[in-house]
Structure formats: C-alpha cells, structure tokens
Design a protein around this motif. Sequence first.
Motif, PDB file in Angstrom:
ATOM      1  N   ILE A   7       0.878  -1.166   0.000  1.00 41.82           N
ATOM      2  CA  ILE A   7       0.000   0.000   0.000  1.00 41.82           C
ATOM      3  C   ILE A   7       0.914   1.213   0.000  1.00 41.82           C
ATOM      4  N   GLY A  35      -7.825   3.507   2.782  1.00 40.30           N
ATOM      5  CA  GLY A  35      -7.505   2.828   4.027  1.00 40.30           C
ATOM      6  C   GLY A  35      -7.104   3.799   5.110  1.00 40.30           C
ATOM      7  N   PHE A  36      -6.819   3.231   6.246  1.00 43.64           N
ATOM      8  CA  PHE A  36      -6.265   4.037   7.330  1.00 43.64           C
ATOM      9  C   PHE A  36      -5.253   3.218   8.103  1.00 43.64           C
ATOM     10  N   ARG A  38      -2.400   3.915  11.701  1.00 43.65           N
ATOM     11  CA  ARG A  38      -2.464   4.214  13.132  1.00 43.65           C
ATOM     12  C   ARG A  38      -3.069   5.562  13.448  1.00 43.65           C
ATOM     13  N   GLN A  39      -2.910   6.515  12.537  1.00 46.30           N
ATOM     14  CA  GLN A  39      -3.462   7.852  12.798  1.00 46.30           C
ATOM     15  C   GLN A  39      -4.928   7.933  12.401  1.00 46.30           C
ATOM     16  N   ILE A  86       4.215  10.356   7.912  1.00 43.21           N
ATOM     17  CA  ILE A  86       3.187   9.362   8.185  1.00 43.21           C
ATOM     18  C   ILE A  86       2.419   9.022   6.911  1.00 43.21           C
ATOM     19  N   GLY A  87       1.910   7.797   6.877  1.00 47.34           N
ATOM     20  CA  GLY A  87       1.092   7.375   5.745  1.00 47.34           C
ATOM     21  C   GLY A  87       1.865   6.821   4.567  1.00 47.34           C
ATOM     22  N   ASP A  88       3.143   6.543   4.735  1.00 50.05           N
ATOM     23  CA  ASP A  88       3.938   6.011   3.626  1.00 50.05           C
ATOM     24  C   ASP A  88       3.479   4.635   3.177  1.00 50.05           C
ATOM     25  N   GLY A  89       2.803   3.907   4.068  1.00 50.92           N
ATOM     26  CA  GLY A  89       2.240   2.629   3.650  1.00 50.92           C
ATOM     27  C   GLY A  89       2.956   1.436   4.210  1.00 50.92           C
ATOM     28  N   LYS A  90       2.622   0.270   3.675  1.00 49.96           N
ATOM     29  CA  LYS A  90       3.132  -0.992   4.193  1.00 49.96           C
ATOM     30  C   LYS A  90       3.365  -1.970   3.059  1.00 49.96           C
TER      31      LYS A  90
HETATM   32  N1  LIG Z   1      -2.637  -3.378   9.541  1.00 49.83           N
HETATM   33  C1  LIG Z   1      -3.010  -3.018   8.304  1.00 49.83           C
HETATM   34  N2  LIG Z   1      -3.731  -3.862   7.556  1.00 49.83           N
HETATM   35  C2  LIG Z   1      -4.112  -3.527   6.314  1.00 49.83           C
HETATM   36  N3  LIG Z   1      -3.814  -2.357   5.734  1.00 49.83           N
HETATM   37  C3  LIG Z   1      -3.097  -1.488   6.444  1.00 49.83           C
HETATM   38  C4  LIG Z   1      -2.658  -1.772   7.760  1.00 49.83           C
HETATM   39  N4  LIG Z   1      -1.954  -0.703   8.206  1.00 49.83           N
HETATM   40  C5  LIG Z   1      -1.961   0.187   7.197  1.00 49.83           C
HETATM   41  N5  LIG Z   1      -2.653  -0.281   6.148  1.00 49.83           N
HETATM   42  C6  LIG Z   1      -2.876   0.381   4.874  1.00 49.83           C
HETATM   43  O1  LIG Z   1      -1.749   1.184   4.588  1.00 49.83           O
HETATM   44  C7  LIG Z   1      -2.135   2.538   4.448  1.00 49.83           C
HETATM   45  C8  LIG Z   1      -1.057   3.426   5.009  1.00 49.83           C
HETATM   46  O2  LIG Z   1      -0.824   3.075   6.354  1.00 49.83           O
HETATM   47  P1  LIG Z   1       0.171   3.964   7.197  1.00 49.83           P
HETATM   48  O3  LIG Z   1       1.440   4.091   6.437  1.00 49.83           O
HETATM   49  O4  LIG Z   1      -0.512   5.220   7.612  1.00 49.83           O
HETATM   50  O5  LIG Z   1       0.408   3.000   8.461  1.00 49.83           O
HETATM   51  P2  LIG Z   1       0.810   3.456   9.930  1.00 49.83           P
HETATM   52  O6  LIG Z   1       0.938   2.206  10.739  1.00 49.83           O
HETATM   53  O7  LIG Z   1      -0.157   4.491  10.400  1.00 49.83           O
HETATM   54  O8  LIG Z   1       2.271   4.074   9.745  1.00 49.83           O
HETATM   55  P3  LIG Z   1       2.695   5.624   9.884  1.00 49.83           P
HETATM   56  O9  LIG Z   1       2.750   5.896  11.354  1.00 49.83           O
HETATM   57  O10 LIG Z   1       4.025   5.705   9.204  1.00 49.83           O
HETATM   58  O11 LIG Z   1       1.659   6.437   9.177  1.00 49.83           O
HETATM   59  C9  LIG Z   1      -3.476   2.637   5.157  1.00 49.83           C
HETATM   60  O12 LIG Z   1      -4.250   3.702   4.610  1.00 49.83           O
HETATM   61  C10 LIG Z   1      -4.077   1.283   4.875  1.00 49.83           C
HETATM   62  O13 LIG Z   1      -4.627   1.282   3.561  1.00 49.83           O
END
Ligand SMILES: Nc1ncnc2c1ncn2[C@@H]1O[C@H](COP(=O)(O)OP(=O)(O)OP(=O)(O)O)[C@@H](O)[C@H]1O
Length: 112
Positions: A7, A35-36, A38-39, A86-90
């Motif tokens: 993502i 998606g979302f 942690r924030q 934040i929001g770089d994905g996974k």
């Molecule tokens: N546990 C998860 N399962 C499925 N999809 C996820 C999960 N965590 C994140 N995603 C997807 O990845 C996107 C980006 O997540 P994000 O990078 O914000 O994760 P984060 O854990 O909040 O890290 P950061 O603190 O760097 O923002 C989300 O919008 C969602 O689509």
Amino acid sequence: MKLVMAIIKPFKLDEVREALTPLGVQGLTVTEVKGFGRQKGQTEIYRGAEYQVSFLPKLKIEVAVPGELVDAVVEAIATTARTGKIGDGKVFVLDLERALRIRTGETDAGAL
Ligand SMILES: Nc1ncnc2c1ncn2[C@@H]1O[C@H](COP(=O)(O)OP(=O)(O)OP(=O)(O)O)[C@@H](O)[C@H]1O
Ligand SMILES: [Mg+2]
C-alpha cells in the motif's frame, strides 16, 4: 513464489514501477484503494477530542515474483515509496501457491 502486496502513496507509483522493472519484474497490478493506519486517517490529533476515522486514498500494488526476487522487490518498494512522513504505507508478503499464464499454459515461475 511470493505475492508482494504494498500500500503506497498514489504519487509514488511511477517511482516504484521504475525501480521494479530493472529487477526483472514482468507484471504489476495496481488498484485504487482507501484505508487508514495508526493515525486513523487524521493528519492531526486534536487534544483529548474524539476524532473520526477517515479513509485516505492509497494505491495497492501487487506483484507476483519468484522467491529469489522477493527481497530485492521489497527493498525497492520500501526505498522508493518512503517519504519519511506518516502514511507512507506498508508491504505485505504472502506465499503464492500457483500461477498460470492463460495464453500459453505456462505455470508457476514460468508464468510470472
Ligand atoms: N494493519 C493493516 N492492515 C491492512 N492495511 C493497512 C494496515 N496498516 C496500514 N494499512 C494500509 O496502509 C495505508 C497506510 O498506512 P500507514 O502508512 O498510515 O500505516 P501506519 O501504521 O499508520 O504508519 P505511519 O505511522 O508511518 O503512518 C493505510 O491507509 C491502509 O490502507
Ligand atoms: Mg499512518
């Protein structure tokens, strides 16, 4: 074989794709998703206040790769999709049991 599912931020797609092609990646699927993390989709957290979850637009990329390519592919995605904010994905890596190239009938690694 593995399925690498990532993502990412939408504007990073071209950069990620350009990093994957030279590794020998032959195909890629991209889907617009929301998606979302942690924030909870918020860019700020208001002090003490309840805040709603909001879904942010992201891209899901899926690439099926032979096992020996998986580390390089994950590394390339992680490097190019990163902004440090934040929001770089996974990146998720799944075992892939079978593959079939429909036109030729080739299977598994030969189908990728
Ligand atoms: N546990 C998860 N399962 C499925 N999809 C996820 C999960 N965590 C994140 N995603 C997807 O990845 C996107 C980006 O997540 P994000 O990078 O914000 O994760 P984060 O854990 O909040 O890290 P950061 O603190 O760097 O923002 C989300 O919008 C969602 O689509
Ligand atoms: Mg986040």
